[in-house]
Motif scaffolding. Structure first.
Motif, PDB file in Angstrom:
ATOM      1  N   SER A   1       0.831  -1.212   0.000  1.00 24.22           N
ATOM      2  CA  SER A   1       0.000   0.000   0.000  1.00 24.22           C
ATOM      3  C   SER A   1       0.868   1.265   0.000  1.00 24.22           C
ATOM      4  CB  SER A   1      -0.922  -0.008   1.220  1.00 24.22           C
ATOM      5  OG  SER A   1      -0.172  -0.089   2.413  1.00 24.22           O
ATOM      6  N   ASN A   2       2.012   1.236   0.677  1.00 25.26           N
ATOM      7  CA  ASN A   2       2.916   2.391   0.633  1.00 25.26           C
ATOM      8  C   ASN A   2       3.462   2.618  -0.776  1.00 25.26           C
ATOM      9  OD1 ASN A   2       2.610   2.935   3.359  1.00 25.26           O
ATOM     10  ND2 ASN A   2       4.388   1.723   3.961  1.00 25.26           N
TER      11      ASN A   2
ATOM     12  N   ILE B   1       0.379   6.875  -6.590  1.00 24.49           N
ATOM     13  CA  ILE B   1      -0.814   7.702  -6.741  1.00 24.49           C
ATOM     14  C   ILE B   1      -0.502   9.163  -6.454  1.00 24.49           C
ATOM     15  CG2 ILE B   1      -3.115   8.160  -5.769  1.00 24.49           C
ATOM     16  CD1 ILE B   1      -3.473   5.185  -5.403  1.00 24.49           C
ATOM     17  N   ASN B   2       0.317   9.431  -5.456  1.00 23.82           N
ATOM     18  CA  ASN B   2       0.663  10.815  -5.117  1.00 23.82           C
ATOM     19  C   ASN B   2       1.447  11.503  -6.232  1.00 23.82           C
ATOM     20  OD1 ASN B   2      -0.587  10.775  -2.599  1.00 23.82           O
ATOM     21  ND2 ASN B   2       1.242  10.003  -1.560  1.00 23.82           N
TER      22      ASN B   2
ATOM     23  N   GLU C   1       0.629   4.050  -2.747  1.00 22.56           N
ATOM     24  CA  GLU C   1       0.397   5.430  -2.331  1.00 22.56           C
ATOM     25  C   GLU C   1       1.407   6.377  -2.963  1.00 22.56           C
ATOM     26  OE1 GLU C   1       0.236   8.052   1.824  1.00 22.56           O
ATOM     27  OE2 GLU C   1       0.392   5.864   1.862  1.00 22.56           O
ATOM     28  N   SER C   2       2.667   5.964  -3.022  1.00 23.91           N
ATOM     29  CA  SER C   2       3.682   6.819  -3.645  1.00 23.91           C
ATOM     30  C   SER C   2       3.404   7.026  -5.126  1.00 23.91           C
ATOM     31  CB  SER C   2       5.067   6.209  -3.439  1.00 23.91           C
ATOM     32  OG  SER C   2       5.169   4.952  -4.089  1.00 23.91           O
TER      33      SER C   2
ATOM     34  N   LYS D   1      -7.241  11.542   7.416  1.00 21.82           N
ATOM     35  CA  LYS D   1      -7.121  10.164   7.852  1.00 21.82           C
ATOM     36  C   LYS D   1      -8.491   9.496   7.872  1.00 21.82           C
ATOM     37  CE  LYS D   1      -2.714  10.613   8.604  1.00 21.82           C
ATOM     38  NZ  LYS D   1      -1.706   9.932   7.774  1.00 21.82           N
TER      39      LYS D   1
ATOM     40  N   GLN E   1      -6.974  11.376  -4.641  1.00 21.50           N
ATOM     41  CA  GLN E   1      -5.786  10.605  -4.270  1.00 21.50           C
ATOM     42  C   GLN E   1      -5.960   9.955  -2.904  1.00 21.50           C
ATOM     43  OE1 GLN E   1      -2.501  13.324  -4.514  1.00 21.50           O
ATOM     44  NE2 GLN E   1      -2.378  13.240  -6.733  1.00 21.50           N
ATOM     45  N   VAL E   2      -6.435  10.740  -1.935  1.00 20.39           N
ATOM     46  CA  VAL E   2      -6.634  10.196  -0.591  1.00 20.39           C
ATOM     47  C   VAL E   2      -7.699   9.105  -0.607  1.00 20.39           C
ATOM     48  CG1 VAL E   2      -7.340  10.749   1.762  1.00 20.39           C
ATOM     49  CG2 VAL E   2      -5.899  12.333   0.502  1.00 20.39           C
TER      50      VAL E   2
ATOM     51  N   ARG F   1      -5.927   0.547   0.402  1.00 22.53           N
ATOM     52  CA  ARG F   1      -5.346   0.043   1.648  1.00 22.53           C
ATOM     53  C   ARG F   1      -6.324  -0.880   2.369  1.00 22.53           C
ATOM     54  NH1 ARG F   1      -1.014   1.761   4.721  1.00 22.53           N
ATOM     55  NH2 ARG F   1      -0.725   3.555   3.334  1.00 22.53           N
TER      56      ARG F   1
ATOM     57  N   ILE G   1      -6.284   5.915  -2.128  1.00 21.63           N
ATOM     58  CA  ILE G   1      -5.323   5.292  -1.210  1.00 21.63           C
ATOM     59  C   ILE G   1      -6.046   4.555  -0.098  1.00 21.63           C
ATOM     60  CG2 ILE G   1      -3.556   5.801   0.511  1.00 21.63           C
ATOM     61  CD1 ILE G   1      -2.636   8.085  -1.338  1.00 21.63           C
ATOM     62  N   LYS G   2      -7.113   5.172   0.463  1.00 19.74           N
ATOM     63  CA  LYS G   2      -7.852   4.527   1.542  1.00 19.74           C
ATOM     64  C   LYS G   2      -8.550   3.262   1.042  1.00 19.74           C
ATOM     65  CE  LYS G   2      -8.710   8.674   4.284  1.00 19.74           C
ATOM     66  NZ  LYS G   2      -7.895   8.236   5.415  1.00 19.74           N
TER      67      LYS G   2
END
Length: 437
Positions: free
Chosen positions: A192-193, A199-200, A196-197, A293, A210-211, A218, A214-215
């Protein structure tokens, strides 16, 4: 059940007899003394190495993986020294006496080597609690394997079972499931990290999308990882249906706020009402959203503080988003002058000062109006636009200081309250003196 209990008792009795026979031998105490002496030497060597070696500059010219390996090895210097001493002692005793008389030395050397290898492998995990949990668990398994009791321990743990809804739960099954779930979640975190990188880095996606992605990714990876881990140990996921009612009741009663904040976070990301980077005011808290979050958003204030605001509050309360559709911000500055000043000159000076402000928008000219003839003087309102709400108070301060300088230059006074005290019906001073004499 009685037969299984008898097997356990017999296994413990055999182990006790074996330990008793070993303890009665004089070679046991010799080996035990050697182990204690080696432990003391290893502790002293570790202290000397830590004093002489600079961990920050250690192997700084080497690649990062090798540098990390060397630092972990130096950090485990006592274990490495102890293992080397045990191996050397074992070699010496193997050539001078029977191998059985150095049994504890061999076990100690293997246990030390196992702990050293486990520490090096577990050092890639960043979470300190997970590192300790994995290290201790792996070392216990290695220790049982070294002394030849792994299979017997596994059978003992598997002999005690509880039937729950057609599912046979044993301590061995729970240990395996826990270990696989931890491993699966660790791999999921790495994956997931990485996602995330990537997607960012996508410039064609808004911060809120993006958030949200990612959620979702994950959470999806975590669900798949847990399902695979449970299936790998032989747990039929359909057998867990018996727990669904209890979980539903728990969510409905005990986890209301958590679920509400989670759903609110999804809503906020979907409707794009707020997003990372927005300047917001929520109640008495103002700042820029630094992170969103699952349970809360982080609002960074200008003084170094960060407000952690539950997502539910953003859905149910009034939120001022200064940058929702347009970052242009209207600045309002109320001020006053005395009645001796020319109101037209005051408005002209205020407009010129506002227009000369570095951050004032040129396409939207400032405006100044006379709002009230008050008891203490005339009241005015100066308005002008800036392109970004950041530093709003600083802009207002600069303009007000410029107004003060202009008023001083033009002889315009700012009204302030004056109190005049009059005493009526008092006697003259001479009369008061004669009366007192």
């Amino acid at each position: 059940m009685e037969m299984e209990l008898k097997d356990v008792i017999e296994t413990l009795q055999m182990a006790a007899r074996s330990v008793g026979a070993e303890v009665t031998s004089p070679w046991f105490y010799l080996q035990f003394g050697i182990i204690l002496a080696a432990a003391g030497i290893a502790y002293a060597a570790d202290a000397a190495i830590r004093v002489r070696v600079d961990m920050d500059s250690l192997a700084s010219h080497l690649p990062l993986p090798l540098r990390h390996f060397i630092r972990v090895l130096v950090g485990s210097a006592s274990t490495a020294v102890f293992a080397l001493l045990m191996i050397a002692t074992r070699i010496i005793m193997a050539h001078s006496t029977w191998p059985s008389r150095s049994y504890l030395i061999v076990v100690s050397a293997k246990l030390a080597l196992a702990w050293l290898v486990i520490s090096l492998v577990a050092s890639v995990i960043r979470n300190a609690f997970i590192v300790r949990l994995v290290s201790v668990g792996a070392w216990i398994v290695a220790a049982l394997s070294i002394i030849g009791q792994l299979d017997a321990t596994a059978e003992t743990l598997d002999s005690v079972a509880i039937e729950v809804g057609g599912l046979r739960l044993t301590p061995l099954l729970l240990i395996k499931a826990g270990a696989l779930v931890i491993l699966a979640l660790w791999l999921t975190n790495i994956a997931s990290n990485f996602v995330e990188s990537r997607i960012n880095r996508a410039t064609d996606l808004t911060p809120s999308i993006q958030v949200l992605l990612i959620k979702i990714i994950r959470i999806g990876l975590m669900v798949v990882a847990i399902a695979i881990a449970l299936s790998a140990v032989g747990i039929n996921l359909s057998a867990l249906a018996v727990f669904s009612g209890a979980v539903g009741v728990g969510i409905g009663i005990g986890l209301q706020k958590i679920v509400a904040n989670f759903i609110s976070g999804i809503i906020l990301l979907a409707d794009k009402s707020v997003k990372p980077g927005d300047l917001v005011t929520i109640g008495d808290s103002s700042g820029r959203i630094s992170a969103m979050k699952t349970r809360y958003i982080s609002v960074a204030a200008g003084d170094g503080r960060e407000f952690l605001i539950p997502n539910e509050d953003l859905v149910t309360q009034k939120v001022v988003n200064w940058t929702y559709t347009d970052k242009n911000t209207l600045v309002k500055i109320p001020f006053g002058t005395n009645y001796d000043a020319d109101p037209r000159l005051v408005c002209k000076l205020a407009i010129e000062i506002a227009a000369a402000a570095p951050r004032a928008l040129k396409g939207k000219p400032p405006n100044c109006i006379l709002t009230e003839f008050a008891e203490a003087g005339m009241k005015f309102s100066l308005t002008f636009w800036i392109g970004d709400p950041d530093g709003l108070d600083n802009v207002k301060s600069d303009v007000m200081l410029a107004l003060w300088d202009a008023f001083k230059r033009e002889g315009i006074r700012v009204p302030y309250p004056v109190r005049e005290l009059r005493v009526r019906g008092a006697l003259p001073v001479e009369t008061m003196i004669e009366t007192s004499s």
